[in-house]
Design a protein around this motif. Structure first.
Motif, mmCIF file in Angstrom:
data_model
loop_
_atom_site.group_PDB
_atom_site.id
_atom_site.type_symbol
_atom_site.label_atom_id
_atom_site.label_comp_id
_atom_site.label_asym_id
_atom_site.label_seq_id
_atom_site.Cartn_x
_atom_site.Cartn_y
_atom_site.Cartn_z
ATOM 1 N N MET A 34 0.824 -1.210 0.000
ATOM 2 C CA MET A 34 0.000 0.000 0.000
ATOM 3 C C MET A 34 0.858 1.260 0.000
ATOM 4 O O MET A 34 0.575 2.205 -0.745
ATOM 5 C CB MET A 34 -0.937 0.004 1.209
ATOM 6 C CG MET A 34 -2.380 -0.045 0.809
ATOM 7 S SD MET A 34 -3.524 0.271 2.161
ATOM 8 C CE MET A 34 -3.338 -1.178 3.146
ATOM 9 N N CYS A 35 1.888 1.303 0.853
ATOM 10 C CA CYS A 35 2.762 2.486 0.885
ATOM 11 C C CYS A 35 3.497 2.665 -0.432
ATOM 12 O O CYS A 35 3.662 3.778 -0.911
ATOM 13 C CB CYS A 35 3.757 2.396 2.052
ATOM 14 S SG CYS A 35 3.041 2.868 3.639
ATOM 15 N N ARG A 36 3.929 1.562 -1.022
ATOM 16 C CA ARG A 36 4.632 1.663 -2.309
ATOM 17 C C ARG A 36 3.686 2.152 -3.398
ATOM 18 O O ARG A 36 4.056 2.966 -4.238
ATOM 19 C CB ARG A 36 5.270 0.335 -2.696
ATOM 20 C CG ARG A 36 6.496 0.028 -1.857
ATOM 21 C CD ARG A 36 7.258 -1.213 -2.293
ATOM 22 N NE ARG A 36 6.494 -2.419 -2.011
ATOM 23 C CZ ARG A 36 5.979 -3.233 -2.924
ATOM 24 N NH1 ARG A 36 6.134 -2.977 -4.217
ATOM 25 N NH2 ARG A 36 5.309 -4.307 -2.567
ATOM 26 N N LYS A 37 2.452 1.703 -3.374
ATOM 27 C CA LYS A 37 1.464 2.161 -4.358
ATOM 28 C C LYS A 37 1.176 3.652 -4.154
ATOM 29 O O LYS A 37 1.079 4.417 -5.098
ATOM 30 C CB LYS A 37 0.176 1.342 -4.206
ATOM 31 C CG LYS A 37 -0.923 1.678 -5.181
ATOM 32 C CD LYS A 37 -0.644 1.244 -6.587
ATOM 33 C CE LYS A 37 -0.778 -0.242 -6.748
ATOM 34 N NZ LYS A 37 -0.650 -0.657 -8.143
ATOM 35 N N TRP A 38 1.046 4.059 -2.889
ATOM 36 C CA TRP A 38 0.707 5.440 -2.548
ATOM 37 C C TRP A 38 1.833 6.404 -2.873
ATOM 38 O O TRP A 38 1.622 7.483 -3.410
ATOM 39 C CB TRP A 38 0.346 5.516 -1.062
ATOM 40 C CG TRP A 38 -0.167 6.825 -0.562
ATOM 41 C CD1 TRP A 38 -1.179 7.579 -1.094
ATOM 42 C CD2 TRP A 38 0.272 7.526 0.589
ATOM 43 N NE1 TRP A 38 -1.391 8.702 -0.328
ATOM 44 C CE2 TRP A 38 -0.509 8.691 0.717
ATOM 45 C CE3 TRP A 38 1.253 7.279 1.555
ATOM 46 C CZ2 TRP A 38 -0.345 9.606 1.746
ATOM 47 C CZ3 TRP A 38 1.408 8.192 2.581
ATOM 48 C CH2 TRP A 38 0.614 9.332 2.670
#
Length: 141
Positions: A34-38
Motif C-alpha cells: 500500500m505504501c509503495r502504491k501510494w
C-alpha cells in the motif's frame, strides 16, 4: 531513542502547513504494497505523535486506506501529507515535507518481506516483517 523535536513544513503548493510538536528525529521506511502504491516507492516517514496541527485544512483530503489507518493529501497539488493511525491519532509524515536543519537518522525498515528486489538501502537499520510490526505496535493485518 532521540529526544522529540518540533518541526514544520509545507506541501508542494504551500497551501497546507504542518506543525508537529513531538517528532522523533529518525526516518523509517515502509515497504508494504500500500505504501509503495501510494508513494511510488517505499514510504520514508517520521513518527510525529498526535500533536500535529495543519493550516489549510480546506485543502486536505483523506483516504480511508484500511481498518486501522487513513492517509491524507493536499487536494490542490497532490502532496502526500500523512499516514494516521485511527485508534491513537498518531501521524507518520513523509520526511521530505519538513524544512529542517535537525540531524535525522534512518533507523528502521518495516514490512521488509514485501520489499521488491529492485532497490536496497545501504544504511544498516532494524528490519521488521509485517507480523513483527503488528505484534510490536498492536492492531491486526
Amino acid at each position: 531513542m532521540s529526544q522529540a523535536v518540533q518541526m514544520s513544513g509545507k506541501c508542494l503548493c504551500k497551501k497546507v502547513t504542518i506543525n508537529a510538536q513531538k517528532v522523533t528525529p529518525h526516518v523509517d521506511a515502509c515497504h508494504c504494497a500500500m505504501c509503495r502504491k501510494w508513494s511510488g516507492s517505499s514510504l520514508l516517514a517520521m513518527d510525529c505523535g498526535s500533536e500535529v496541527v495543519f493550516e489549510g485544512q480546506q485543502y486536505i483530503t483523506t483516504y480511508d486506506s484500511s481498518e486501522w489507518a487513513d492517509r491524507g493529501f493536499c487536494k490542490n497539488c497532490g502532496t502526500h501529507l500523512f499516514y494516521r493511525l485511527k485508534q491513537t491519532h498518531q501521524y507518520n509524515i513523509p520526511a521530505g515535507l519538513f524544512d529542517t536543519d535537525v540531524s535525522l537518522e534512518f533507523t528502521t525498515q518495516i514490512f521488509i518481506e514485501e520489499k521488491p528486489d529492485y532497490y536496497e538501502f545501504a544504511n544498516k537499520t532494524q528490519m521488521m516483517t509485517g507480523e513483527e510490526v503488528f505484534a510490536a505496535f498492536g492492531g491486526s493485518e
